[in-house]
Scaffold this motif. Structure first.
Motif, PDB file in Angstrom:
ATOM      1  N   GLY A 163       3.495 -38.455 -10.607  1.00  0.00           N
ATOM      2  CA  GLY A 163       3.491 -36.996 -10.448  1.00  0.00           C
ATOM      3  C   GLY A 163       2.129 -36.414 -10.759  1.00  0.00           C
ATOM      4  N   LEU A 164       1.175 -36.724  -9.899  1.00  0.00           N
ATOM      5  CA  LEU A 164      -0.203 -36.254 -10.109  1.00  0.00           C
ATOM      6  C   LEU A 164      -0.274 -34.725 -10.092  1.00  0.00           C
ATOM      7  CD1 LEU A 164      -3.337 -36.455 -10.055  1.00  0.00           C
ATOM      8  CD2 LEU A 164      -3.175 -36.936  -7.616  1.00  0.00           C
ATOM      9  N   GLU A 165       0.420 -34.105  -9.198  1.00  0.00           N
ATOM     10  CA  GLU A 165       0.528 -32.642  -9.036  1.00  0.00           C
ATOM     11  C   GLU A 165      -0.761 -31.978  -8.569  1.00  0.00           C
ATOM     12  OE1 GLU A 165       3.478 -32.579  -9.129  1.00  0.00           O
ATOM     13  OE2 GLU A 165       4.394 -33.388 -10.910  1.00  0.00           O
ATOM     14  N   SER A 166      -1.881 -32.194  -9.286  1.00  0.00           N
ATOM     15  CA  SER A 166      -3.149 -31.578  -8.877  1.00  0.00           C
ATOM     16  C   SER A 166      -4.287 -32.456  -9.363  1.00  0.00           C
ATOM     17  CB  SER A 166      -3.282 -30.187  -9.502  1.00  0.00           C
ATOM     18  OG  SER A 166      -4.610 -29.706  -9.333  1.00  0.00           O
ATOM     19  N   THR A 167      -5.365 -32.504  -8.575  1.00  0.00           N
ATOM     20  CA  THR A 167      -6.533 -33.276  -9.024  1.00  0.00           C
ATOM     21  C   THR A 167      -7.504 -32.398  -9.823  1.00  0.00           C
ATOM     22  OG1 THR A 167      -7.667 -32.809  -6.950  1.00  0.00           O
ATOM     23  CG2 THR A 167      -6.464 -34.901  -7.087  1.00  0.00           C
ATOM     24  N   GLN A 168      -7.133 -31.132 -10.012  1.00  0.00           N
ATOM     25  CA  GLN A 168      -8.030 -30.251 -10.761  1.00  0.00           C
ATOM     26  C   GLN A 168      -7.600 -30.216 -12.231  1.00  0.00           C
ATOM     27  OE1 GLN A 168      -9.935 -27.152  -8.492  1.00  0.00           O
ATOM     28  NE2 GLN A 168      -8.005 -26.838  -7.427  1.00  0.00           N
ATOM     29  N   PRO A 169      -8.472 -30.713 -13.136  1.00  0.00           N
ATOM     30  CA  PRO A 169      -8.067 -30.837 -14.537  1.00  0.00           C
ATOM     31  C   PRO A 169      -7.543 -29.540 -15.137  1.00  0.00           C
ATOM     32  CG  PRO A 169     -10.179 -31.919 -14.175  1.00  0.00           C
ATOM     33  CD  PRO A 169      -9.832 -31.222 -12.899  1.00  0.00           C
ATOM     34  N   ARG A 170      -8.167 -28.410 -14.778  1.00  0.00           N
ATOM     35  CA  ARG A 170      -7.754 -27.150 -15.397  1.00  0.00           C
ATOM     36  C   ARG A 170      -6.363 -26.730 -14.915  1.00  0.00           C
ATOM     37  NH1 ARG A 170      -9.665 -21.471 -14.818  1.00  0.00           N
ATOM     38  NH2 ARG A 170      -9.158 -20.512 -16.807  1.00  0.00           N
ATOM     39  N   VAL A 171      -6.109 -26.926 -13.637  1.00  0.00           N
ATOM     40  CA  VAL A 171      -4.782 -26.591 -13.101  1.00  0.00           C
ATOM     41  C   VAL A 171      -3.730 -27.492 -13.749  1.00  0.00           C
ATOM     42  CG1 VAL A 171      -3.345 -26.607 -11.007  1.00  0.00           C
ATOM     43  CG2 VAL A 171      -5.681 -25.721 -10.912  1.00  0.00           C
ATOM     44  N   LEU A 172      -4.047 -28.778 -13.834  1.00  0.00           N
ATOM     45  CA  LEU A 172      -3.075 -29.728 -14.385  1.00  0.00           C
ATOM     46  C   LEU A 172      -2.746 -29.395 -15.850  1.00  0.00           C
ATOM     47  CD1 LEU A 172      -1.583 -32.123 -13.191  1.00  0.00           C
ATOM     48  CD2 LEU A 172      -3.289 -33.629 -14.184  1.00  0.00           C
ATOM     49  N   ALA A 173      -3.773 -29.065 -16.611  1.00  0.00           N
ATOM     50  CA  ALA A 173      -3.555 -28.808 -18.041  1.00  0.00           C
ATOM     51  C   ALA A 173      -2.977 -27.416 -18.299  1.00  0.00           C
ATOM     52  CB  ALA A 173      -4.874 -28.970 -18.798  1.00  0.00           C
ATOM     53  N   VAL A 223      -5.196 -33.095  -1.886  1.00  0.00           N
ATOM     54  CA  VAL A 223      -4.964 -34.068  -0.797  1.00  0.00           C
ATOM     55  C   VAL A 223      -6.271 -34.799  -0.503  1.00  0.00           C
ATOM     56  CG1 VAL A 223      -4.499 -34.311   1.682  1.00  0.00           C
ATOM     57  CG2 VAL A 223      -3.025 -32.851   0.279  1.00  0.00           C
ATOM     58  N   ALA A 224      -7.359 -34.035  -0.371  1.00  0.00           N
ATOM     59  CA  ALA A 224      -8.644 -34.650  -0.023  1.00  0.00           C
ATOM     60  C   ALA A 224      -9.120 -35.604  -1.121  1.00  0.00           C
ATOM     61  CB  ALA A 224      -9.676 -33.555   0.219  1.00  0.00           C
ATOM     62  N   ARG A 225      -8.968 -35.186  -2.385  1.00  0.00           N
ATOM     63  CA  ARG A 225      -9.491 -36.016  -3.480  1.00  0.00           C
ATOM     64  C   ARG A 225      -8.619 -37.224  -3.795  1.00  0.00           C
ATOM     65  NH1 ARG A 225     -11.307 -31.469  -7.662  1.00  0.00           N
ATOM     66  NH2 ARG A 225     -13.070 -30.663  -6.481  1.00  0.00           N
ATOM     67  N   ALA A 226      -7.313 -37.094  -3.610  1.00  0.00           N
ATOM     68  CA  ALA A 226      -6.407 -38.164  -4.042  1.00  0.00           C
ATOM     69  C   ALA A 226      -6.161 -39.209  -2.964  1.00  0.00           C
ATOM     70  CB  ALA A 226      -5.076 -37.562  -4.485  1.00  0.00           C
ATOM     71  N   SER A 227      -6.408 -38.861  -1.706  1.00  0.00           N
ATOM     72  CA  SER A 227      -5.856 -39.700  -0.642  1.00  0.00           C
ATOM     73  C   SER A 227      -6.423 -41.117  -0.603  1.00  0.00           C
ATOM     74  CB  SER A 227      -5.976 -39.018   0.717  1.00  0.00           C
ATOM     75  OG  SER A 227      -7.301 -39.010   1.130  1.00  0.00           O
ATOM     76  N   GLU A 228      -7.656 -41.320  -1.073  1.00  0.00           N
ATOM     77  CA  GLU A 228      -8.208 -42.691  -1.114  1.00  0.00           C
ATOM     78  C   GLU A 228      -7.395 -43.599  -2.042  1.00  0.00           C
ATOM     79  OE1 GLU A 228     -10.832 -44.072   0.295  1.00  0.00           O
ATOM     80  OE2 GLU A 228     -11.935 -42.379   1.159  1.00  0.00           O
ATOM     81  N   HIS A 229      -6.746 -42.987  -3.038  1.00  0.00           N
ATOM     82  CA  HIS A 229      -6.080 -43.777  -4.087  1.00  0.00           C
ATOM     83  C   HIS A 229      -4.602 -44.037  -3.796  1.00  0.00           C
ATOM     84  CE1 HIS A 229      -9.446 -43.301  -6.991  1.00  0.00           C
ATOM     85  NE2 HIS A 229      -9.657 -42.207  -6.293  1.00  0.00           N
ATOM     86  N   PHE A 230      -4.049 -43.324  -2.817  1.00  0.00           N
ATOM     87  CA  PHE A 230      -2.597 -43.410  -2.604  1.00  0.00           C
ATOM     88  C   PHE A 230      -2.272 -43.763  -1.155  1.00  0.00           C
ATOM     89  CE2 PHE A 230      -3.070 -40.737  -6.317  1.00  0.00           C
ATOM     90  CZ  PHE A 230      -2.053 -41.191  -7.149  1.00  0.00           C
ATOM     91  N   ASP A 231      -1.164 -44.461  -0.963  1.00  0.00           N
ATOM     92  CA  ASP A 231      -0.690 -44.754   0.397  1.00  0.00           C
ATOM     93  C   ASP A 231       0.099 -43.572   0.952  1.00  0.00           C
ATOM     94  OD1 ASP A 231      -1.796 -47.237   0.101  1.00  0.00           O
ATOM     95  OD2 ASP A 231       0.089 -48.230  -0.419  1.00  0.00           O
ATOM     96  N   THR A 232       0.751 -42.819   0.056  1.00  0.00           N
ATOM     97  CA  THR A 232       1.540 -41.657   0.483  1.00  0.00           C
ATOM     98  C   THR A 232       1.279 -40.487  -0.458  1.00  0.00           C
ATOM     99  OG1 THR A 232       3.300 -43.149   1.242  1.00  0.00           O
ATOM    100  CG2 THR A 232       3.902 -40.841   0.963  1.00  0.00           C
ATOM    101  N   LEU A 233       1.100 -39.319   0.123  1.00  0.00           N
ATOM    102  CA  LEU A 233       0.994 -38.081  -0.657  1.00  0.00           C
ATOM    103  C   LEU A 233       2.168 -37.207  -0.251  1.00  0.00           C
ATOM    104  CD1 LEU A 233      -2.813 -37.289  -0.162  1.00  0.00           C
ATOM    105  CD2 LEU A 233      -1.747 -38.362  -2.141  1.00  0.00           C
ATOM    106  N   SER A 234       2.957 -36.797  -1.226  1.00  0.00           N
ATOM    107  CA  SER A 234       4.123 -35.967  -0.933  1.00  0.00           C
ATOM    108  C   SER A 234       3.920 -34.598  -1.582  1.00  0.00           C
ATOM    109  CB  SER A 234       5.378 -36.648  -1.482  1.00  0.00           C
ATOM    110  OG  SER A 234       6.505 -35.862  -1.223  1.00  0.00           O
ATOM    111  N   VAL A 235       3.890 -33.575  -0.760  1.00  0.00           N
ATOM    112  CA  VAL A 235       3.676 -32.224  -1.288  1.00  0.00           C
ATOM    113  C   VAL A 235       5.031 -31.637  -1.685  1.00  0.00           C
ATOM    114  CG1 VAL A 235       2.837 -29.907  -0.775  1.00  0.00           C
ATOM    115  CG2 VAL A 235       1.639 -31.903   0.159  1.00  0.00           C
TER     116      VAL A 235
END
Ligand code: SF4
Ligand SMILES: [Zn+2]
Length: 344
Positions: A163-173, A223-235
């Motif tokens: 459950g990554l949710e967001s790649t932006q540290p401030r949003v996530l925290a 989506v842009a930042r995470a996609s290299e690391h994942f096979d599937t991104l589910s919004v």
């Protein structure tokens, strides 16, 4: 974006915590159902099971602003025997679906929720019967030995959702209230790949304290930042679960679940930014309902069907000629007006 009040999050977490469950409660899984999915380009039916466990440890400490899964938990750890009983009951409804998803209202790989022996028991129950097994976990429990052991017990493709949710540290925290940083999630995804399994991320559309426009940009960026690391991104657009901070804000007129037009923009722009081969999907819960992602409620069914078809086929040209509705102009105005609002 304004900061959350810690006392609100802790108060909400305290209110939703269930009392320790009885042995009878512990024999019953939370829920199971079948849902449409895509597997290796083929339309299939997926078997989805939610086991009743102690649930997510983080929900007891503070919890995420949109998560009410703690209400489905046992309030204590389930024993190996109790999980075995839940599994046995669930298997009576299993019809050989090739895709199996096991959730726990927390982390399948946290031994306090699912003991190691139970993990192997669940994986072996579907070995040779299902082609793909999905489990969900927080990144701190996704160690290489744990992942490898589970993959070996199952034998088919192991998919691990984070459950990554967001790649932006401030949003996530500050907006989601996750305990971990995006870097920890991306590191866990890389370990999942090293273990020979398939990493999947959930991205949250519109956590609280963001404007609609900020929320769209946050998910597109993710989506842009995470996609290299994942096979599937589910919004996953936020839907209002009971006993959560977002529901508390909604009741006071301080939060609206995302517009469906926003989700369509995210999918359309995200599809052009993702790494080649990464699947981008969305299967919204409570879509077209005031408590979930929605527009005017009249155009929602046709647009949600487009989202589902696009997710299953990965043919994003289906989003190019969307049926028009007057509420699209209202959405555009809402985005423009919130941009004029003074910073809180
Ligand atoms: S969203 Fe995940 S990490 Fe957050 S409280 Fe819920 S189960 Fe725990
Ligand atoms: Zn409409």
């Amino acid at each position: 974006m304004t900061a959350a009040t810690p006392s609100l999050a802790h108060r909400v977490a305290e209110e939703r915590r269930p009392a320790p469950g009885s042995p009878t409660d512990a024999r019953h899984y939370v829920k199971l159902w079948q849902e449409p999915e895509s597997l290796d380009g083929e339309r299939v039916s997926a078997f989805v099971l939610i086991l009743r466990t102690r649930g997510c440890y983080w929900a007891d400490v503070k919890g995420c602003t949109m998560c009410g899964y703690a209400r489905d938990t046992l309030g204590r750890s389930a024993t190996e025997e109790e999980i075995g009983l839940q599994l046995t009951r669930a298997l009576t409804a299993y019809r050989g679906e090739p895709y199996v998803k096991i959730y726990t209202s927390g982390s399948f790989l946290d031994a306090r929720e699912v003991p190691e022996a139970s993990r192997a028991q669940v994986a072996k129950a579907f070995a040779g019967r299902a082609r793909r097994l999905l489990v969900e976990t927080l990144p701190e429990f996704a160690s290489l030995p744990t992942l490898e052991a589970l993959r070996e017990s199952f034998g088919g493709t192991l998919e691990v959702a984070l459950g990554l949710e967001s790649t932006q540290p401030r949003v996530l925290a500050k907006a989601v209230h996750k305990h971990e940083t995006p870097t920890e999630y991306l590191g866990a995804a890389d370990r999942v790949r090293r273990a020979g399994a398939s990493p999947k991320a959930y991205l949250l559309l519109k956590p609280p304290y963001l404007t609609e426009r900020e929320a769209i940009e946050d998910t597109v960026t993710s989506v842009a930042r995470a996609s290299e690391h994942f096979d599937t991104l589910s919004v996953n657009p936020v839907h209002l679960q009971g006993g959560t901070v977002v529901e508390h804000l909604f009741r006071r007129g301080l939060y609206r679940p995302p517009w469906l037009w926003s989700l369509l923009e995210v999918l359309s722009r995200g599809s052009r930014l993702r790494a080649p081969g990464t699947r981008l999907v969305s299967f919204p819960t409570s879509g077209g309902n005031p408590r979930g992602v929605h527009n005017c409620l009249r155009c929602d069914p046709a647009l949600l069907a487009r989202v589902q078809e696009t997710s299953l086929t990965q043919d994003f040209s289906r989003l190019d000629d969307l049926p028009e509705c007057a509420c699209r102009e209202t959405w555009r105005h809402a985005l423009a007006l919130e941009g004029l609002a003074p910073e809180a």
